[in-house]
Motif scaffolding. Structure first.
Motif, PDB file in Angstrom:
ATOM      1  N   PHE A 107     -57.652  20.709  28.699  1.00  0.00           N
ATOM      2  CA  PHE A 107     -58.196  20.960  30.030  1.00  0.00           C
ATOM      3  C   PHE A 107     -57.224  20.513  31.115  1.00  0.00           C
ATOM      4  CE2 PHE A 107     -61.900  20.701  27.277  1.00  0.00           C
ATOM      5  CZ  PHE A 107     -62.611  21.825  27.660  1.00  0.00           C
ATOM      6  N   SER A 108     -55.938  20.795  30.913  1.00  0.00           N
ATOM      7  CA  SER A 108     -54.931  20.450  31.922  1.00  0.00           C
ATOM      8  C   SER A 108     -55.061  21.366  33.136  1.00  0.00           C
ATOM      9  CB  SER A 108     -53.528  20.569  31.326  1.00  0.00           C
ATOM     10  OG  SER A 108     -53.342  19.638  30.288  1.00  0.00           O
ATOM     11  N   ARG A 109     -54.875  20.790  34.309  1.00  0.00           N
ATOM     12  CA  ARG A 109     -54.943  21.555  35.555  1.00  0.00           C
ATOM     13  C   ARG A 109     -53.614  21.452  36.300  1.00  0.00           C
ATOM     14  NH1 ARG A 109     -60.303  22.773  36.571  1.00  0.00           N
ATOM     15  NH2 ARG A 109     -61.821  21.563  35.366  1.00  0.00           N
ATOM     16  N   GLU A 110     -53.431  22.357  37.258  1.00  0.00           N
ATOM     17  CA  GLU A 110     -52.198  22.359  38.035  1.00  0.00           C
ATOM     18  C   GLU A 110     -52.005  21.017  38.727  1.00  0.00           C
ATOM     19  OE1 GLU A 110     -54.559  24.524  38.135  1.00  0.00           O
ATOM     20  OE2 GLU A 110     -53.766  26.538  37.773  1.00  0.00           O
ATOM     21  N   GLY A 111     -50.797  20.483  38.596  1.00  0.00           N
ATOM     22  CA  GLY A 111     -50.490  19.203  39.217  1.00  0.00           C
ATOM     23  C   GLY A 111     -50.584  18.015  38.275  1.00  0.00           C
ATOM     24  N   ASP A 112     -51.209  18.199  37.124  1.00  0.00           N
ATOM     25  CA  ASP A 112     -51.265  17.102  36.152  1.00  0.00           C
ATOM     26  C   ASP A 112     -49.868  16.817  35.610  1.00  0.00           C
ATOM     27  OD1 ASP A 112     -53.959  17.054  36.555  1.00  0.00           O
ATOM     28  OD2 ASP A 112     -54.496  17.967  34.634  1.00  0.00           O
ATOM     29  N   THR A 113     -49.636  15.598  35.202  1.00  0.00           N
ATOM     30  CA  THR A 113     -48.338  15.220  34.654  1.00  0.00           C
ATOM     31  C   THR A 113     -48.434  15.028  33.139  1.00  0.00           C
ATOM     32  OG1 THR A 113     -48.774  12.873  35.095  1.00  0.00           O
ATOM     33  CG2 THR A 113     -47.592  14.134  36.790  1.00  0.00           C
ATOM     34  N   LEU A 114     -47.321  15.294  32.458  1.00  0.00           N
ATOM     35  CA  LEU A 114     -47.240  15.175  31.010  1.00  0.00           C
ATOM     36  C   LEU A 114     -46.064  14.287  30.643  1.00  0.00           C
ATOM     37  CD1 LEU A 114     -47.614  18.972  30.080  1.00  0.00           C
ATOM     38  CD2 LEU A 114     -49.458  17.278  30.268  1.00  0.00           C
ATOM     39  N   ASP A 115     -46.209  13.542  29.557  1.00  0.00           N
ATOM     40  CA  ASP A 115     -45.086  12.792  29.008  1.00  0.00           C
ATOM     41  C   ASP A 115     -44.214  13.738  28.196  1.00  0.00           C
ATOM     42  OD1 ASP A 115     -46.226  10.552  30.116  1.00  0.00           O
ATOM     43  OD2 ASP A 115     -47.187   9.912  28.245  1.00  0.00           O
ATOM     44  N   ILE A 116     -42.907  13.591  28.324  1.00  0.00           N
ATOM     45  CA  ILE A 116     -41.994  14.494  27.631  1.00  0.00           C
ATOM     46  C   ILE A 116     -41.045  13.683  26.740  1.00  0.00           C
ATOM     47  CG2 ILE A 116     -42.087  16.256  29.426  1.00  0.00           C
ATOM     48  CD1 ILE A 116     -39.398  15.250  30.443  1.00  0.00           C
ATOM     49  N   THR A 117     -40.566  14.338  25.704  1.00  0.00           N
ATOM     50  CA  THR A 117     -39.570  13.765  24.795  1.00  0.00           C
ATOM     51  C   THR A 117     -38.302  14.594  24.867  1.00  0.00           C
ATOM     52  OG1 THR A 117     -41.302  12.958  23.300  1.00  0.00           O
ATOM     53  CG2 THR A 117     -39.075  13.138  22.406  1.00  0.00           C
ATOM     54  N   VAL A 118     -37.184  13.923  24.980  1.00  0.00           N
ATOM     55  CA  VAL A 118     -35.886  14.580  25.130  1.00  0.00           C
ATOM     56  C   VAL A 118     -35.011  14.191  23.944  1.00  0.00           C
ATOM     57  CG1 VAL A 118     -33.863  14.883  26.604  1.00  0.00           C
ATOM     58  CG2 VAL A 118     -36.110  14.507  27.636  1.00  0.00           C
ATOM     59  N   ALA A 119     -34.435  15.184  23.259  1.00  0.00           N
ATOM     60  CA  ALA A 119     -33.600  14.930  22.089  1.00  0.00           C
ATOM     61  C   ALA A 119     -32.324  15.752  22.179  1.00  0.00           C
ATOM     62  CB  ALA A 119     -34.356  15.262  20.801  1.00  0.00           C
ATOM     63  N   SER A 120     -31.209  15.118  21.879  1.00  0.00           N
ATOM     64  CA  SER A 120     -29.916  15.790  21.929  1.00  0.00           C
ATOM     65  C   SER A 120     -29.800  16.799  20.796  1.00  0.00           C
ATOM     66  CB  SER A 120     -28.786  14.758  21.830  1.00  0.00           C
ATOM     67  OG  SER A 120     -27.537  15.406  21.696  1.00  0.00           O
ATOM     68  N   VAL A 121     -29.197  17.952  21.082  1.00  0.00           N
ATOM     69  CA  VAL A 121     -28.972  18.973  20.061  1.00  0.00           C
ATOM     70  C   VAL A 121     -27.479  19.195  19.829  1.00  0.00           C
ATOM     71  CG1 VAL A 121     -31.138  20.165  20.494  1.00  0.00           C
ATOM     72  CG2 VAL A 121     -29.103  20.816  21.776  1.00  0.00           C
TER      73      VAL A 121
END
Length: 380
Positions: A107-121
């Motif tokens: 139920f995500s709405r516009e403007g909500d924030t998410l945690d992200i994971t970044v991995a080198s390729v």
């Protein structure tokens, strides 16, 4: 000088005295549990997002200049700002190509924030101190649902100089808490076009599904719920409740039921852990146990010639080693476990006898092999 070693044979002595030490715990009756804790409504699911981005600001620990992907990615990024630089002209180790991933809640709405994971390729050595450039995150349908950017938090480091390397954890993976902003919201569809919703059990079981359906009918109204299979309970939403679906679902989730469960015994041989339901039964079985202790002693003595003063050439003191082997076998016996004994009774009595946990695991495995343990044995 002597050396001692022990050889243990499998088993455990369970005589009448042992059975007399068993503490009767009784069967562990199932406690009422909310339907909410047994599963979820069909359609309630996370959505995976992924994207390809660039991390900048690295202190010479990024992708090598020979990495064509990094050069091409940086050239494409520069072209968006009217800076036309050919990929082969880029010679920088301060950037790294990364994959960015996130999970979009139902139920995500516009403007909500998410945690992200970044991995080198690529072949970057570390992402410490880097910052992620604006990266679109797409779902499997190819549509962009969020935009990610921000400074990375890396739980490690890597520093090298003159061939010396110091590294902690994995410096090529980082995260950005709240680093993505939702641009397109999603709404989970829990109510079908036929005004029905399906509740899905986390652990499929026919008995539990039937109990959940009966409890819902008793609490919310007869004939509303019907178990379709071992995991799905179909619930009909009355016409007067369709405008108040949230209230109806809240009542549905608060219904309590006593779930049924399969008899399982979990054994972890690495940590010596035994986990079992208190009501797992053991049929009548005989278990034999005995220990053999082998003690080997090497006794060294000096042998002197009888006439030391008149000894001829080549006569010298000799060392003689006498080996003594002692075998101590404890009295072995056979004990009988009466029918109806539970695993918790057996484990508790063996623990009081200070039986090693690994021996208890061996005993339970042998009882299962004999067909007397009426439970699924899971070995981790």
């Amino acid at each position: 000088m002597h050396s001692v070693f022990s050889i243990s044979r499998f088993g455990a002595l369970l005589g009448c005295a042992v059975l007399g030490m068993v503490a009767l715990l009784g069967s562990a009756n199932a406690q009422p549990v909310r339907v909410k804790d047994l599963g979820k409504l069909q359609g309630w699911r996370e959505n995976a997002l992924v994207g390809t981005g660039i991390v900048t600001g690295l202190a010479g620990t990024g992708d090598s200049p020979s990495n064509r992907g990094a050069r091409q990615a940086l050239s494409n990024a520069m072209s968006q700002f009217n800076l036309n630089i050919a990929p082969e002209q880029i010679q920088s180790r301060n950037v790294a190509v990364v994959m960015v991933s996130a999970s979009l809640s139902p139920f995500s709405r516009e403007g909500d924030t998410l945690d992200i994971t970044v991995a080198s390729v690529g072949d970057a050595r570390s992402l410490v101190g880097g910052s992620l450039m604006l990266t679109p995150l797409k779902a499997v349908n190819g549509r962009i649902y969020a935009l990610a950017q921000g400074p990375l938090s890396v739980g490690g480091y890597r520093y090298d100089a003159n061939g010396n390397v110091v590294q902690k954890n994995h410096p090529t993976v980082g995260s950005v808490p709240g680093g993505a902003t939702v641009e397109v919201g999603v709404q989970a569809q829990v109510l079908s076009e036929h005004s029905r919703m399906t509740f899905v059990l986390s652990e499929p079981d026919y008995t539990t599904a039937n109990r959940v359906a009966d409890a819902i009918n008793l609490r919310l109204g007869a004939g509303l719920a019907q178990a379709r299979d071992a995991s799905g309970i179909e619930v009909y939403v009355p016409e007067d409740q369709r405008r108040q679906v949230v209230s109806f679902v809240a009542k549905l989730e608060s219904v309590t039921v006593e779930p049924d469960r399969r008899a399982k015994v979990v054994l972890n041989e690495r940590t010596g852990t035994v986990v079992s339901g208190g009501d797992v039964r053991i049929s009548k079985v005989a278990v034999s146990h005995g220990d053999i202790k082998v003690s080997i002693r090497n006794e060294v003595a000096a042998s002197q010639p009888v006439f030391i003063g008149n000894a001829g050439d080549g006569v010298r003191t000799a060392l003689v080693t006498n080996t003594r082997v002692d075998v101590d076998e404890q009295n072995a016996g056979t004990g009988f476990i009466s029918g109806g004994t539970t695993v918790s009774d057996l484990v508790q009595s063996l623990a009081r006898m200070k039986t090693p946990t690994r021996d208890i695991i061996s005993i339970l495995r042998a009882i299962k092999t004999a067909g007397a343990l009426h439970a699924e044995l899971i070995i981790q």
